[in-house]
Design a protein around this motif. Structure first.
Motif, mmCIF file in Angstrom:
data_model
loop_
_atom_site.group_PDB
_atom_site.id
_atom_site.type_symbol
_atom_site.label_atom_id
_atom_site.label_comp_id
_atom_site.label_asym_id
_atom_site.label_seq_id
_atom_site.Cartn_x
_atom_site.Cartn_y
_atom_site.Cartn_z
ATOM 1 N N UNK A 50 13.084 -5.132 55.725
ATOM 2 C CA UNK A 50 13.858 -4.022 56.296
ATOM 3 C C UNK A 50 13.074 -2.716 56.187
ATOM 4 N N UNK A 51 12.403 -2.510 55.056
ATOM 5 C CA UNK A 51 11.605 -1.292 54.912
ATOM 6 C C UNK A 51 10.328 -1.347 55.745
ATOM 7 N N UNK A 52 9.691 -2.518 55.805
ATOM 8 C CA UNK A 52 8.476 -2.637 56.618
ATOM 9 C C UNK A 52 8.758 -2.330 58.092
ATOM 10 N N UNK A 53 9.886 -2.824 58.597
ATOM 11 C CA UNK A 53 10.258 -2.554 59.984
ATOM 12 C C UNK A 53 10.475 -1.068 60.211
ATOM 13 N N UNK A 54 11.256 -0.456 59.317
ATOM 14 C CA UNK A 54 11.536 0.982 59.466
ATOM 15 C C UNK A 54 10.260 1.807 59.331
ATOM 16 N N UNK A 55 9.415 1.452 58.378
ATOM 17 C CA UNK A 55 8.181 2.213 58.146
ATOM 18 C C UNK A 55 7.227 2.119 59.331
ATOM 19 N N UNK A 56 7.136 0.927 59.933
ATOM 20 C CA UNK A 56 6.248 0.748 61.088
ATOM 21 C C UNK A 56 6.626 1.682 62.231
ATOM 22 N N UNK A 57 7.922 1.854 62.459
ATOM 23 C CA UNK A 57 8.378 2.735 63.535
ATOM 24 C C UNK A 57 8.293 4.199 63.117
ATOM 25 N N UNK A 58 8.622 4.503 61.856
ATOM 26 C CA UNK A 58 8.567 5.900 61.399
ATOM 27 C C UNK A 58 7.137 6.449 61.501
ATOM 28 N N UNK A 106 19.763 -6.837 54.577
ATOM 29 C CA UNK A 106 19.159 -5.660 53.955
ATOM 30 C C UNK A 106 19.089 -4.524 54.970
ATOM 31 N N UNK A 107 19.220 -3.328 54.448
ATOM 32 C CA UNK A 107 19.240 -2.133 55.287
ATOM 33 C C UNK A 107 18.324 -1.091 54.674
ATOM 34 N N UNK A 108 17.496 -0.469 55.500
ATOM 35 C CA UNK A 108 16.626 0.622 55.047
ATOM 36 C C UNK A 108 16.735 1.772 56.041
ATOM 37 N N UNK A 109 16.943 2.977 55.531
ATOM 38 C CA UNK A 109 16.913 4.177 56.366
ATOM 39 C C UNK A 109 15.832 5.100 55.824
ATOM 40 N N UNK A 110 14.916 5.473 56.699
ATOM 41 C CA UNK A 110 13.866 6.431 56.335
ATOM 42 C C UNK A 110 14.225 7.760 56.969
ATOM 43 N N UNK A 111 14.315 8.799 56.132
ATOM 44 C CA UNK A 111 14.725 10.113 56.637
ATOM 45 C C UNK A 111 13.554 10.850 57.282
ATOM 46 N N UNK A 112 13.833 12.028 57.796
ATOM 47 C CA UNK A 112 12.830 12.790 58.548
ATOM 48 C C UNK A 112 11.606 13.133 57.706
ATOM 49 N N UNK A 113 11.771 13.205 56.387
ATOM 50 C CA UNK A 113 10.652 13.520 55.486
ATOM 51 C C UNK A 113 9.879 12.266 55.075
ATOM 52 N N UNK A 114 10.343 11.110 55.465
ATOM 53 C CA UNK A 114 9.640 9.870 55.136
ATOM 54 C C UNK A 114 10.142 9.175 53.890
ATOM 55 N N UNK A 115 11.283 9.626 53.339
ATOM 56 C CA UNK A 115 11.848 8.989 52.151
ATOM 57 C C UNK A 115 12.707 7.799 52.558
ATOM 58 N N UNK A 116 12.503 6.677 51.888
ATOM 59 C CA UNK A 116 13.232 5.452 52.229
ATOM 60 C C UNK A 116 14.327 5.169 51.208
ATOM 61 N N UNK A 117 15.493 4.765 51.719
ATOM 62 C CA UNK A 117 16.581 4.284 50.863
ATOM 63 C C UNK A 117 16.989 2.910 51.366
#
Length: 198
Positions: A50-58, A106-117
């Motif tokens: 979930x984080x890898x997917x979000x990070x790749x797009x961010x 699993x769920x991951x949200x990366x905010x505008x500053x690049x912080x992942x939760x």
């Protein structure tokens, strides 16, 4: 300034769920290796992916808020993936029948500053005892080749299930919206004003 929201997924099921929140967003498919790592549990796999997917797009759209999600199905310690074919769907459901399967979303949200939760939602399904005839009839009608575990709860697959326990009714479909609204609010995107107030 309004933050750009991006769903890191090509799944139509996740898009349909996110549409429920009425937020403007883009959807973009992440190009990552979704293989499990040696010794990794299904839950660990879902959280990592979930984080890898979000990070790749961010990384392609820094400054955006990106949603990543992944789901695994655990049958007696074995990870069940998407069947992709009729034969594999029948084989999966034959092994699942009469057993308990735990789905980790699993769920991951990366905010505008690049912080992942990251958060996860677990759904426990007890499958009915099913005949080969029932399984084949279901697979031929539903063609559930693109979902882990080969059964879609939002459609006819619910007839294969004896019971479902979950902390979020949307989790099994692929995107736990209750948890997502919390993470989006923390990232500065409100679905409704004051959503974090209990």
């Amino acid at each position: 300034m309004t933050k750009q929201l991006i769903l890191a997924s090509s799944s139509r099921y996740r898009r349909e769920l996110l549409d429920r929140l009425g937020l403007p967003y883009l959807a973009e498919s992440p190009d990552i290796d979704e293989s499990s790592l040696p010794g990794e549990t299904p839950r660990e796999t879902a959280l990592r992916l979930s984080e890898m997917k979000a990070r790749a797009i961010w990384e392609k759209h820094p400054g955006s808020v990106v949603i990543g999600s992944d789901q695994t199905a655990n049958l007696l310690g074995e990870k069940l993936g998407k069947p992709h074919t009729r034969e594999r769907a029948i084989e999966q459901l034959s092994r699942m029948q009469g057993n308990t399967v735990v789905f980790a979303t699993a769920l991951c949200v990366i905010d505008a500053e690049g912080n992942a939760k990251k958060l996860e939602s677990l759904t426990t399904i007890r499958m009915r005892k099913l005949s080969r005839e029932t399984i084949e009839a279901y697979v031929d009608r539903e063609k559930p080749f693109d979902c882990a575990g080969s059964a879609k709860i939002e459609k006819l697959g619910i007839a294969l299930m004896a019971s479902v326990e979950s902390d979020d009714p949307t989790s099994l479909i692929g995107l736990p919206l209750m948890k997502l609204t919390t993470l989006l609010a923390e990232a500065g995107i409100e679905v409704l004003p004051g959503i974090l107030e209990d």
